[in-house]
Design an enzyme around this catalytic site. Sequence first.
Site, mmCIF file in Angstrom:
data_model
loop_
_atom_site.group_PDB
_atom_site.id
_atom_site.type_symbol
_atom_site.label_atom_id
_atom_site.label_comp_id
_atom_site.label_asym_id
_atom_site.label_seq_id
_atom_site.Cartn_x
_atom_site.Cartn_y
_atom_site.Cartn_z
ATOM 1 C CE LYS A 202 -3.608 2.390 2.586
ATOM 2 N NZ LYS A 202 -4.625 2.283 3.635
ATOM 3 C CE LYS A 256 -6.110 1.841 -0.382
ATOM 4 N NZ LYS A 256 -6.600 1.824 0.959
#
Length: 333
Positions: A202, A256
């Site tokens: 992320k 992400k």
Amino acid sequence: MRPISAPAPAARFRRMRRTPALRALTQQHRLGIGDLIWPLFVRDGTGLREPVPSMPGVDRLSIDLIVAAAEEAAQLGIPAICLFPYTDPALKTAGCEEAWNPDNLANRAIRAIKAAVPDVAVMTDVALDPYNAHGHDGLVRDGVILNDETIAALVRMSLVQAEAGADILGPSDMMDGRIGAMRAALEGAGHKDVAILSYAAKYASAFYGPFRDAVGATGALKGDKLTYQMHPGNSDEALRLVERDLREGADMVMVKPGMPYLDICRRVKDTFGAPTYAYQVSGEYAMIQAAAGHGWIDGDRAMMESLLGFKRAGCDGILTYFAPRAARLLAQG
Ligand code: PBG
């Protein structure tokens, strides 16, 4: 693999592009309704649908309407939804205690959905930011985000979510060591079949802006998340994180944001072969919606092309706010 072909004119690539039938036969990657995970924003109250201005087409829904959305997902064939609570600012504390309140908004929503539509998989967010007076994903002391103390909190949060009936836990916090701690706690408490989809790679991204509006975290967040989320310039680190999380017991892993990080999706899939997901985040959704809203691009086509890109990059599925709209288009064929 080294694709070969005859020299022209023996090889004419346009032969296989000539008709819809030939194009269908030679299409390598496909998007299916089964690839979609639908993120939803839940708020308190009943009968409430509150638009998120920076995400046109996305609303915060009270639990009764979240249940209706889950029913819609079931009808459309969307396998999973993912819940994000908009927490009353009065419940945000430095200790984040609301995160492991068995009756907090997220847990009440999980129970209501599982009672009404048991077949739709419910994914949760495991991170402290919705409950944190500081807006961070971890506990903060003297301006420092505390890793190990946060993990203890995430474990408590995970157990109440599993107890409420969550199928998939989604730790999005980026603390080190949380997957192993969560897995051990779940096994210890008898929640042996609760899956973990780790937000393994992320990045600290500007594309989360509209989401922070949607969950009411924009005002609360002090500073940035650079001490725990990844630097956008890093690639090998993503592989190390994914390997670490798989070794600690993650069932699935996530990259992400999505569109700016398709290279990471491909590397993760090729290296580990694990179930790999991308999150097409709020800012990516907002960009497409804004351009389409101005008539600058064809929204439906841009949406489908962006989602197919994730499949081409090796993803097994995509978290996307477009899920119901894409599912409807896919159902039309
Ligand atoms: C926070 C969290 C974020 C998102 C999902 N979980 C934002 C952040 O890290 O600040 C972003 C999702 C999106 O932008 O759509 N735990």
